[in-house]
Design a protein around this motif. Structure first.
Motif, PDB file in Angstrom:
ATOM      1  N   UNK A 400       0.826  -1.208   0.000  1.00 40.47           N
ATOM      2  CA  UNK A 400       0.000   0.000   0.000  1.00 40.47           C
ATOM      3  C   UNK A 400       0.857   1.253   0.000  1.00 40.47           C
ATOM      4  N   UNK A 401       1.969   1.222   0.770  1.00 43.16           N
ATOM      5  CA  UNK A 401       2.875   2.366   0.821  1.00 43.16           C
ATOM      6  C   UNK A 401       3.522   2.609  -0.534  1.00 43.16           C
ATOM      7  N   UNK A 402       3.933   1.519  -1.185  1.00 42.06           N
ATOM      8  CA  UNK A 402       4.577   1.651  -2.496  1.00 42.06           C
ATOM      9  C   UNK A 402       3.605   2.208  -3.536  1.00 42.06           C
ATOM     10  N   UNK A 403       2.367   1.733  -3.524  1.00 42.82           N
ATOM     11  CA  UNK A 403       1.369   2.238  -4.484  1.00 42.82           C
ATOM     12  C   UNK A 403       1.069   3.707  -4.252  1.00 42.82           C
ATOM     13  N   UNK A 404       0.964   4.074  -2.963  1.00 44.53           N
ATOM     14  CA  UNK A 404       0.700   5.477  -2.650  1.00 44.53           C
ATOM     15  C   UNK A 404       1.849   6.366  -3.106  1.00 44.53           C
ATOM     16  N   UNK A 405       3.080   5.884  -2.876  1.00 43.18           N
ATOM     17  CA  UNK A 405       4.247   6.662  -3.299  1.00 43.18           C
ATOM     18  C   UNK A 405       4.305   6.793  -4.810  1.00 43.18           C
ATOM     19  N   UNK A 406       3.959   5.719  -5.515  1.00 46.09           N
ATOM     20  CA  UNK A 406       3.997   5.749  -6.976  1.00 46.09           C
ATOM     21  C   UNK A 406       3.030   6.771  -7.548  1.00 46.09           C
ATOM     22  N   UNK A 407       1.946   7.014  -6.832  1.00 48.10           N
ATOM     23  CA  UNK A 407       0.946   7.985  -7.296  1.00 48.10           C
ATOM     24  C   UNK A 407       1.304   9.402  -6.857  1.00 48.10           C
ATOM     25  N   UNK A 408       1.724   9.567  -5.601  1.00 48.06           N
ATOM     26  CA  UNK A 408       1.902  10.889  -5.026  1.00 48.06           C
ATOM     27  C   UNK A 408       3.199  11.564  -5.455  1.00 48.06           C
ATOM     28  N   UNK A 409       4.288  10.817  -5.587  1.00 39.88           N
ATOM     29  CA  UNK A 409       5.556  11.456  -5.920  1.00 39.88           C
ATOM     30  C   UNK A 409       5.525  12.169  -7.278  1.00 39.88           C
ATOM     31  N   UNK A 410       5.009  11.563  -8.354  1.00 41.20           N
ATOM     32  CA  UNK A 410       4.922  12.290  -9.618  1.00 41.20           C
ATOM     33  C   UNK A 410       4.047  13.536  -9.508  1.00 41.20           C
ATOM     34  N   UNK A 411       2.967  13.449  -8.758  1.00 40.92           N
ATOM     35  CA  UNK A 411       2.092  14.613  -8.606  1.00 40.92           C
ATOM     36  C   UNK A 411       2.817  15.719  -7.858  1.00 40.92           C
ATOM     37  N   UNK A 412       3.579  15.353  -6.814  1.00 46.97           N
ATOM     38  CA  UNK A 412       4.328  16.353  -6.071  1.00 46.97           C
ATOM     39  C   UNK A 412       5.396  17.003  -6.945  1.00 46.97           C
TER      40      UNK A 412
END
Length: 419
Positions: A400-412
């Motif tokens: 779950x952490x990896x999926x969240x990071x994969x989505x949020x980091x590009x947006x940030x």
């Protein structure tokens, strides 16, 4: 911040610091006799005197097996006026069953050799019982001194079949993260009925709270850098004093040392606390005929052992009782000093019904953790724990952490570039 003149209320006294124990009542205790004339709490049939008495189904009625006469146990609160005159209480008042622990003849306590729990058994009915915590068979040879017979009992309303269904549903919703061995061995029909010892206490209390309340007057934001802003708040600060009387009716307090002293390293019996409240207004005078096939756990704490905890809860209730009175302080009130006088209290002891399922988990270090799922025997609330498959839990967490990071980091990154 500005500091105007104090708000309504008399000047602050020199009170006890927040967090210190409230003072207790000082008067000599008075006794309310709730005995029925039977030392063991077992009433015979009022019509023919037969001892072949049992509970009628799931009702509050008792029925004589000899003459078939039916009756309902005496409502304890109505019979002894336990719900009246709280504001007139002075000193400590206690019922017969709330006096210091004594011994009993036919209601004995047996110590479980499996887990060490202590179970109350009515020897007029049986010489054998099963521990409600670990399901070990108990022997009358392990008899130990008994606690006092309670004043009242609140019979089961939820049936065993209903409790099994509720426990099965509770465990079923948690099987994904549960240990494989638990999923394979779980059987809801291993549930046992047990009466746990509690005390109810009424309180005639005076509370005095002193603190500081804030009222927001302005909110504004200031540019403090090229890409940063800081928000500021202006508020008026007031001294707040509240002095009031509070009448507390039927606060429930645990009277078993084992259940009161929570140790999460070896068991999860703290879940019992989550099953409150109970409709104690409906309790009847204690009669062991109501016990049926359920076991009971003895009371091993006296009033002096639980009074400090009860008084602390009185103070918590005092804080909550004036919540609506301080809503004008929109930034809240910080209580700095608290005082409480317990002018009088009234204590009674009773048995409350619980359906209990237990499961022993042997952990990696060899220690045994006992998990419990419990059902309130009156209204059916369920709380409990199941042994967790930690590998699966960590795996899902990392995914779950990896999926969240994969989505949020590009947006940030895109937001930073755009800025």
């Amino acid at each position: 911040m500005t500091e105007p003149t104090s708000s309504p209320g008399s000047p602050a006294p020199q009170p006890r610091g927040a967090g210190e124990p409230p003072i207790s009542e000082n008067a000599d205790p008075r006794l309310i006799d709730t005995t029925t004339g039977q030392a063991h709490g077992h009433d015979d049939c009022p019509r023919c005197g037969s001892t072949e008495v049992s509970r009628k189904g799931n009702t509050m009625s008792l029925i004589c097996g000899f003459c078939r006469y039916e009756w309902v146990g005496m409502r304890l609160e109505e019979a002894h006026g336990l719900g009246e005159g709280i504001g007139d209480l002075a000193g400590r008042v206690m019922t017969s069953g709330a006096t210091d622990i004594t011994s009993a003849d036919t209601l004995i306590t047996i110590k479980c050799t499996g887990c060490g729990s202590e179970v109350v058994v009515d020897t007029e009915r049986t010489l054998e019982a099963r521990c409600h915590w670990c399901r070990s068979i108990l022997s009358i040879n392990d008899k130990i001194p008994n606690g006092a017979v309670p004043d009242g009992i609140l019979p089961f309303h939820v049936t065993k079949q209903d409790a099994m269904a509720r426990i099965g549903e509770f465990a079923g919703k948690r099987t994904f993260f549960a240990l494989k061995k638990f999923r394979e061995e779980f059987k809801a029909d291993n549930v046992l009925g047990v009466y746990l010892p509690y005390m109810t206490v009424d309180g005639n209390v005076n509370a005095r709270l002193h603190g500081q309340g804030e009222v927001l007057t302005r909110k504004y934001t200031v540019q403090t850098g090229k890409n940063s802003r800081t928000t500021y708040y202006d508020a008026d600060v007031y001294d707040v004093v509240r002095d009031f009387d509070l009448h507390i009716d039927d606060l429930i307090v645990e009277s078993s040392a084992t259940r009161s002293n929570i140790d999460n390293r070896s068991n999860t019996n703290n879940i019992i606390n989550s099953l409150l409240p109970f409709d104690v207004k409906n309790m009847v005078a204690f009669d062991s005929n109501y016990l049926g096939e359920a076991s009971a756990e003895k009371r091993d704490l006296n009033i002096d052992d639980v009074a400090r905890k009860a008084h602390s809860q009185f103070l918590t209730m005092a804080r909550e009782s004036i919540r609506d009175d301080i809503t004008g302080y929109d930034r809240g009130v910080r209580w700095t000093h608290e005082e409480m006088d317990v002018h009088g209290s009234r204590w009674a002891s009773l048995f409350l019904p619980i359906w209990l399922y237990s499961y022993a988990e042997t952990q990696d270090d060899g220690q045994v953790m006992v998990h419990y799922i419990a059902v309130n025997g009156r209204h059916g609330n369920v709380m409990g724990s199941v042994p967790i498959n930690k590998s699966r839990l960590w795996g899902v967490t990392l995914l779950s952490t990896a999926l969240a990071a994969a989505v949020m980091w590009p947006m940030a990154f895109l937001v930073t570039v755009a800025a």
